[in-house]
Design a protein around this motif. Structure first.
Motif, PDB file in Angstrom:
ATOM      1  N   ALA A 167       0.895   3.995  -3.307  1.00 26.96           N
ATOM      2  CA  ALA A 167       1.012   5.278  -2.538  1.00 26.96           C
ATOM      3  C   ALA A 167       1.970   6.482  -2.868  1.00 26.96           C
ATOM      4  N   ARG A 168       3.412   6.277  -2.817  1.00 26.91           N
ATOM      5  CA  ARG A 168       4.795   6.896  -3.200  1.00 26.91           C
ATOM      6  C   ARG A 168       4.918   6.763  -4.492  1.00 26.91           C
ATOM      7  N   VAL A 193      -4.894  10.070   1.099  1.00 27.07           N
ATOM      8  CA  VAL A 193      -5.641   8.803   0.388  1.00 27.07           C
ATOM      9  C   VAL A 193      -7.609   9.077   0.780  1.00 27.07           C
ATOM     10  N   TRP A 240     -10.460   6.974   1.045  1.00 24.89           N
ATOM     11  CA  TRP A 240     -10.784   5.763   1.228  1.00 24.89           C
ATOM     12  C   TRP A 240     -12.394   5.568   1.108  1.00 24.89           C
ATOM     13  N   ALA A 244       0.520  -1.530  -0.612  1.00 25.13           N
ATOM     14  CA  ALA A 244      -0.066  -0.377  -0.026  1.00 25.13           C
ATOM     15  C   ALA A 244       1.190   1.575  -0.086  1.00 25.13           C
ATOM     16  N   LEU A 245       2.124   1.407   0.965  1.00 26.59           N
ATOM     17  CA  LEU A 245       2.699   2.483   0.984  1.00 26.59           C
ATOM     18  C   LEU A 245       3.778   2.648  -0.111  1.00 26.59           C
ATOM     19  N   VAL A 273      -0.471   3.969   5.872  1.00 28.07           N
ATOM     20  CA  VAL A 273      -0.891   5.162   5.031  1.00 28.07           C
ATOM     21  C   VAL A 273      -0.782   6.706   6.183  1.00 28.07           C
TER      22      VAL A 273
END
Length: 398
Positions: free
Chosen positions: A258-259, A299, A301, A254-255, A292
């Motif tokens: 996200a990045r 984000v 969600w 997930a990270l 996150v």
């Protein structure tokens, strides 16, 4: 964005893995279609995408809710004006219910519409009517639903039909926003699955590089690898994008997403669409929310309570049970609230038609006779009453 905007390809590396792509039988025919698509006008404008980005930024800050919904797999024949207007009216009605029920200042309506013509599949082939193997149906943009071996061969000319069908549907969506509910546009979205199509509609406009096939695109659970071609393509465009996260998603994954997809930590740029299943959401989601939040990446969600709750009923029909859909929604909201994050809304497969594709009672009571009106080309959708029940479950959980 004007029709003469640059169509310079996105920076996707050709050697990156690209899952779930059709086995196009004629590379030359595909290349010709891609050339034709590359000179066609953009389907969406930079102004529309910017407006959606602003609304999703409010959702990321907890100031707005989002309703994302529509067909599992759109059909070309449903791009007519009347059908699109009915779908838009359903989304607006549900958005109004969300806004009034939550006392929210605004709700953004995003349809799975005007482009949701392709689907990932768990297998390349499936049994035909006579038991022999035929290519799986991958959506109208690829092949025909009819179980004919010849019609199931991927046909690249269908990508052009997808473009023109999406253009008709978008014209109807824009028309609907000029009516009495002009304050509630319905934005268009689909899964960014067919990379040849998406790359051909990549444009560099005056202000940004965009995927002009839709206002909002998402990457599915089967194609979300941070080092894979779909994520690479999404990282090159300025549209708001989403990623489906299933129960096996790790905090590190997930990270990484996200990045990659939101390196500047821009509010509204990235949505995580959670599809964990009623039994797993309360255990699988918290580590992702914590990771996150600790990384400081904003984000949006969203809860997809549909996909991880799909099962086969007696007789073979794919279906979903309302009690499990409600439980996943409730678990999603509880986890986000517990961790100080904003449960921004829902992602639902739904239709304005009175279908019987999802069941009202528990899974164990599902019978072969529960589906007198099953029309979906792929996965089961909520009918209007069931979609309202899902929205109400979200409101009750808040």
């Amino acid at each position: 964005m004007t029709s003469d905007a640059s169509s310079t390809p996105a920076h996707t590396a050709p050697t990156r893995p690209a899952a779930q792509q059709p086995a196009w039988p004629d590379p030359d025919a595909l290349a010709e279609v891609v050339r034709e698509l590359a000179v066609l006008p953009p389907l969406v404008t930079e102004e529309e995408v910017t407006a959606l980005s602003g609304e999703l930024a409010e959702a990321a800050r907890g100031e707005r809710l989002v309703l994302h919904g529509g067909d599992c797999a759109e059909r070309f024949e449903d791009s007519d004006r009347d059908t699109v207007l009915r779908k838009a009216a359903q989304l607006r009605g549900l958005a109004t219910r969300l806004r009034e029920g939550a006392g929210a200042p605004g709700v953004t309506a995003v349809g799975r519409i005007a482009g949701q013509y392709a689907k990932p599949r768990s297998a390349d082939h499936e049994p035909g009517p006579d038991g022999r193997s035929i290519p799986s149906y991958r959506g109208d943009a690829v092949n025909a639903e009819a179980p004919d071996p010849l019609l199931r061969v991927p046909d690249p000319r269908r990508l052009l039909t997808a473009y023109h069908s999406a253009r008709r549907a978008l014209a109807a969506l824009r028309e609907s926003a000029r009516g009495e509910e002009a304050a509630q546009p319905v934005y268009a979205s689909h899964e960014l699955l067919l990379l040849e199509y998406e790359r051909a509609l990549f444009r560099k406009g005056p202000g940004a590089a965009l995927a002009t096939s839709a206002h909002f695109g998402w990457i599915g659970e089967r194609t979300r690898g941070p080092r894979d071609a779909h994520a690479d393509f999404a990282s090159a465009v300025h549209n708001p994008v989403g990623v489906k996260l299933g129960p096996a998603t790790t905090p590190d994954e997930a990270l990484a997403l996200a990045r990659l997809l939101n390196p500047e930590a821009a509010e509204g740029r990235l949505s995580f669409i959670v599809r964990m299943g009623a039994e797993r959401v309360t255990a699988a989601l918290p580590p992702l929310v914590r990771a996150v939040a600790d990384a400081g990446v904003p984000v949006v969600w969203l809860c997809d309570p549909m996909h991880a709750n799909t099962y086969r009923a007696p007789g073979g029909r794919k279906t979903r049970a309302l009690p499990e859909i409600r439980r996943e929604i409730e678990g999603f909201v509880r986890v986000l609230r517990t961790h100080g994050a904003h449960p921004a809304g829902l992602s639902l497969e739904l239709t304005p038609d009175p279908v019987t594709e999802c069941v009202e009672g528990p899974r164990e009571r599902t019978g072969a006779g529960d589906f007198p009106d099953y029309r979906s080309a792929c996965d089961p959708r909520l009918n209007p009453e069931q979609a309202t029940a899902a929205v109400d479950a979200f409101l009750d959980a808040r």
